[in-house]
Design a protein around this motif. Structure first.
Motif, PDB file in Angstrom:
ATOM      1  N   THR A  27       0.806  -1.205   0.000  1.00 54.07           N
ATOM      2  CA  THR A  27       0.000   0.000   0.000  1.00 54.07           C
ATOM      3  C   THR A  27       0.844   1.261   0.000  1.00 54.07           C
ATOM      4  N   PHE A  28       2.001   1.235   0.664  1.00 55.07           N
ATOM      5  CA  PHE A  28       2.884   2.395   0.636  1.00 55.07           C
ATOM      6  C   PHE A  28       3.352   2.676  -0.793  1.00 55.07           C
ATOM      7  N   GLY A  29       3.371   1.635  -1.630  1.00 50.20           N
ATOM      8  CA  GLY A  29       3.737   1.807  -3.031  1.00 50.20           C
ATOM      9  C   GLY A  29       2.798   2.716  -3.792  1.00 50.20           C
ATOM     10  N   TYR A  30       1.593   2.952  -3.245  1.00 46.20           N
ATOM     11  CA  TYR A  30       0.668   3.877  -3.885  1.00 46.20           C
ATOM     12  C   TYR A  30       1.226   5.296  -3.920  1.00 46.20           C
ATOM     13  N   ALA A  31       2.010   5.664  -2.899  1.00 45.97           N
ATOM     14  CA  ALA A  31       2.489   7.047  -2.805  1.00 45.97           C
ATOM     15  C   ALA A  31       3.375   7.422  -3.988  1.00 45.97           C
ATOM     16  N   PRO A  32       4.441   6.664  -4.291  1.00 46.87           N
ATOM     17  CA  PRO A  32       5.234   7.023  -5.474  1.00 46.87           C
ATOM     18  C   PRO A  32       4.472   6.829  -6.775  1.00 46.87           C
ATOM     19  N   LEU A  33       3.537   5.872  -6.808  1.00 42.48           N
ATOM     20  CA  LEU A  33       2.749   5.674  -8.032  1.00 42.48           C
ATOM     21  C   LEU A  33       1.885   6.899  -8.318  1.00 42.48           C
ATOM     22  N   LEU A  34       1.162   7.378  -7.299  1.00 41.57           N
ATOM     23  CA  LEU A  34       0.324   8.559  -7.481  1.00 41.57           C
ATOM     24  C   LEU A  34       1.168   9.787  -7.798  1.00 41.57           C
ATOM     25  N   ALA A  35       2.366   9.866  -7.188  1.00 45.13           N
ATOM     26  CA  ALA A  35       3.242  11.005  -7.458  1.00 45.13           C
ATOM     27  C   ALA A  35       3.709  11.000  -8.906  1.00 45.13           C
ATOM     28  N   SER A  36       4.056   9.834  -9.430  1.00 45.74           N
ATOM     29  CA  SER A  36       4.507   9.762 -10.823  1.00 45.74           C
ATOM     30  C   SER A  36       3.376  10.077 -11.788  1.00 45.74           C
ATOM     31  N   LEU A  37       2.197   9.521 -11.540  1.00 43.98           N
ATOM     32  CA  LEU A  37       1.052   9.778 -12.422  1.00 43.98           C
ATOM     33  C   LEU A  37       0.665  11.259 -12.391  1.00 43.98           C
ATOM     34  N   ASN A  38       0.433  11.783 -11.202  1.00 44.83           N
ATOM     35  CA  ASN A  38       0.013  13.178 -11.093  1.00 44.83           C
ATOM     36  C   ASN A  38       1.136  14.144 -11.440  1.00 44.83           C
ATOM     37  N   GLY A  39       2.371  13.757 -11.110  1.00 42.37           N
ATOM     38  CA  GLY A  39       3.505  14.614 -11.454  1.00 42.37           C
ATOM     39  C   GLY A  39       3.638  14.798 -12.950  1.00 42.37           C
ATOM     40  N   GLN A  40       3.455  13.704 -13.691  1.00 44.11           N
ATOM     41  CA  GLN A  40       3.532  13.793 -15.149  1.00 44.11           C
ATOM     42  C   GLN A  40       2.411  14.674 -15.706  1.00 44.11           C
ATOM     43  N   ILE A  41       1.215  14.543 -15.132  1.00 45.56           N
ATOM     44  CA  ILE A  41       0.078  15.339 -15.584  1.00 45.56           C
ATOM     45  C   ILE A  41       0.335  16.828 -15.356  1.00 45.56           C
ATOM     46  N   LEU A  42       0.794  17.178 -14.154  1.00 44.63           N
ATOM     47  CA  LEU A  42       1.031  18.590 -13.845  1.00 44.63           C
ATOM     48  C   LEU A  42       2.199  19.153 -14.652  1.00 44.63           C
ATOM     49  N   ALA A  43       3.257  18.375 -14.802  1.00 45.16           N
ATOM     50  CA  ALA A  43       4.417  18.853 -15.552  1.00 45.16           C
ATOM     51  C   ALA A  43       4.064  19.121 -17.012  1.00 45.16           C
ATOM     52  N   THR A  44       3.110  18.353 -17.543  1.00 46.27           N
ATOM     53  CA  THR A  44       2.741  18.475 -18.948  1.00 46.27           C
ATOM     54  C   THR A  44       1.637  19.504 -19.185  1.00 46.27           C
ATOM     55  N   PHE A  45       0.660  19.579 -18.284  1.00 50.58           N
ATOM     56  CA  PHE A  45      -0.557  20.337 -18.577  1.00 50.58           C
ATOM     57  C   PHE A  45      -0.836  21.510 -17.646  1.00 50.58           C
ATOM     58  N   ALA A  46      -0.173  21.599 -16.498  1.00 48.06           N
ATOM     59  CA  ALA A  46      -0.448  22.705 -15.573  1.00 48.06           C
ATOM     60  C   ALA A  46       0.209  23.991 -16.047  1.00 48.06           C
ATOM     61  N   LYS A  47      -0.358  25.117 -15.637  1.00 50.92           N
ATOM     62  CA  LYS A  47       0.291  26.405 -15.863  1.00 50.92           C
ATOM     63  C   LYS A  47       1.664  26.377 -15.184  1.00 50.92           C
ATOM     64  N   PRO A  48       2.679  27.025 -15.766  1.00 48.84           N
ATOM     65  CA  PRO A  48       4.034  26.957 -15.196  1.00 48.84           C
ATOM     66  C   PRO A  48       4.105  27.316 -13.719  1.00 48.84           C
ATOM     67  N   HIS A  49       3.373  28.357 -13.278  1.00 44.53           N
ATOM     68  CA  HIS A  49       3.482  28.740 -11.866  1.00 44.53           C
ATOM     69  C   HIS A  49       2.794  27.739 -10.950  1.00 44.53           C
TER      70      HIS A  49
END
Length: 385
Positions: free
Chosen positions: A83-105
């Motif tokens: 279950t602790f493995g969910y933390a890096p998994l969610l970080a990688s998924l959401n991190g990729q989304i924000l890095a690609t699609f979020a406003k720079p700031h």
């Protein structure tokens, strides 16, 4: 077991992840699950070691590593605590989304905190009436000046009560527009009008799942991810990445169970012989060991294809439906070989069994994954009624 995908650099990150997982994460696995408590201090330690979303660029706290690095890390963490493995998994998924699609700031504000293990982000797609029909969304998102107003419910959301924010899919167009009328937005979970609940589940209780209700929640329009009305098609591409990681997460728990059981049958004796002398046991373990290694190679290959910029949607779907099922079957067999000790809560098999079962449901069932594979292989027209 070494593979064609390994390298000295990948070995280093895997060794670091393994040491952290076994020394710091594994000892508290069963206690955290029993208490339903996620340890944010452990996540912060993990971030300080550079083990969260290493594929992100340095300006966001990553190291610009290959996607294979995240797979190696999650596999090692899941061996210690599924279950602790969910933390890096969610970080990688959401991190990729924000890095690609979020406003720079927005990316500059949130991503360094994410990779440092200071916060978690959830992702909210599923709704009570939608389920596997991911584009059938009722959550409404309407523009009001410089803000969006959010109303509705999301359900079965992982980490919904411990996350700082949630990447949310909502309808901005007409219901008949289906996926073309869906947008994505990052919503801070401390905004007025948000309430959450936590389910009582069979497993995965330290990270938890539950519902999120939005009652006239006002979110600045700057938090929009991608283009309005195109969020589903744009952001959902990241799920090919997370599906490959899920495969390795499940196989990590299966591998830990196999390694423990191989050791056990050399120590446990019956009828004057070690259990390893009975082919009914060793052949069963050899069969599962073979299939776990095959599934692992398939999962690593999907990540390698992503690293090469090659299509991998079908391969990712394969890693989402087969490894969770295989992991469940493998852990079940290991539990039985340990007899009543395996059935007790003194050993981790019963917990792993309940934990991996959840991923035969979450993030897309086997039926949905097989639909995706069929569509990729035969073409959308051939698989549409």
């Amino acid at each position: 077991m070494r593979t064609v995908f390994d390298s000295p650099e990948l070995d280093q990150i895997r060794d670091l992840a393994r040491k952290f997982a076994q020394d710091r994460v594994a000892p508290g696995y069963l206690a955290r699950e029993k208490a339903g408590r996620f340890d944010m201090s452990l996540l912060h330690e993990m971030g300080e070691l550079g083990l969260i979303a290493p594929e992100l660029p340095p300006e966001f706290g990553g190291i610009g590593a290959d996607y294979l690095y995240s797979g190696a890390i999650i596999e090692e963490i899941a061996k210690a605590d599924f279950t602790f493995g969910y933390a890096p998994l969610l970080a990688s998924l959401n991190g990729q989304i924000l890095a690609t699609f979020a406003k720079p700031h927005i990316a500059a504000e949130w991503l360094p905190q994410l990779t440092a293990g200071q916060i978690m982000l959830a992702i909210a797609l599923t709704e009570p009436k939608g389920g596997s029909d991911a584009a059938n969304l009722g959550l409404r998102m309407e523009r009001d000046g410089a803000d969006y107003i959010i109303n509705g419910e999301k359900t079965s959301i992982s980490a919904n009560q411990i996350a700082r924010g949630v990447v949310t899919f909502a309808r901005t167009g007409r219901p008949e527009d289906r996926a073309r009328g869906v947008s994505a937005i990052l919503i801070p979970l401390d905004l007025p009008g948000i309430t959450t609940s936590k389910f009582s589940n069979m497993g995965q209780n330290s990270v938890g799942h539950g519902s999120i209700w939005f009652d006239n929640v006002r979110v600045p329009a700057d938090y929009l991810l991608g283009e309005e009305g195109r969020g589903f098609g744009q952001v959902m591409q990241g799920f090919d990445f997370s599906r490959s990681l899920i495969g390795l997460q499940c196989l990590g728990a299966a591998r830990a169970s196999l390694d423990e059981t191989w050791a056990y049958i050399g120590e446990r004796r019956a009828f004057g012989k070690p259990l390893g002398a009975f082919q009914g046991i060793t052949h069963q373990l050899a069969d599962f060991d073979t299939r776990v290694e095959a599934a692992r190679l398939m999962s690593l290959n999907a990540l390698w294809l992503k690293d090469q910029g090659l299509p991998h949607t079908a391969e990712a779907a394969m890693t989402k439906w087969w490894p969770p099922l295989l992991a469940y079957e493998t852990i079940h067999a290991c539990l039985l070989i340990h007899g009543h000790a395996g059935y007790s809560d003194a050993l981790p098999f019963q917990q792993r069994l309940r934990d991996v079962l959840g991923l035969q449901i979450g993030d897309g069932t086997a039926h949905i994954m097989k639909n995706i594979i069929a569509r990729e292989r035969a073409g959308r027209d051939a698989t549409t009624a």
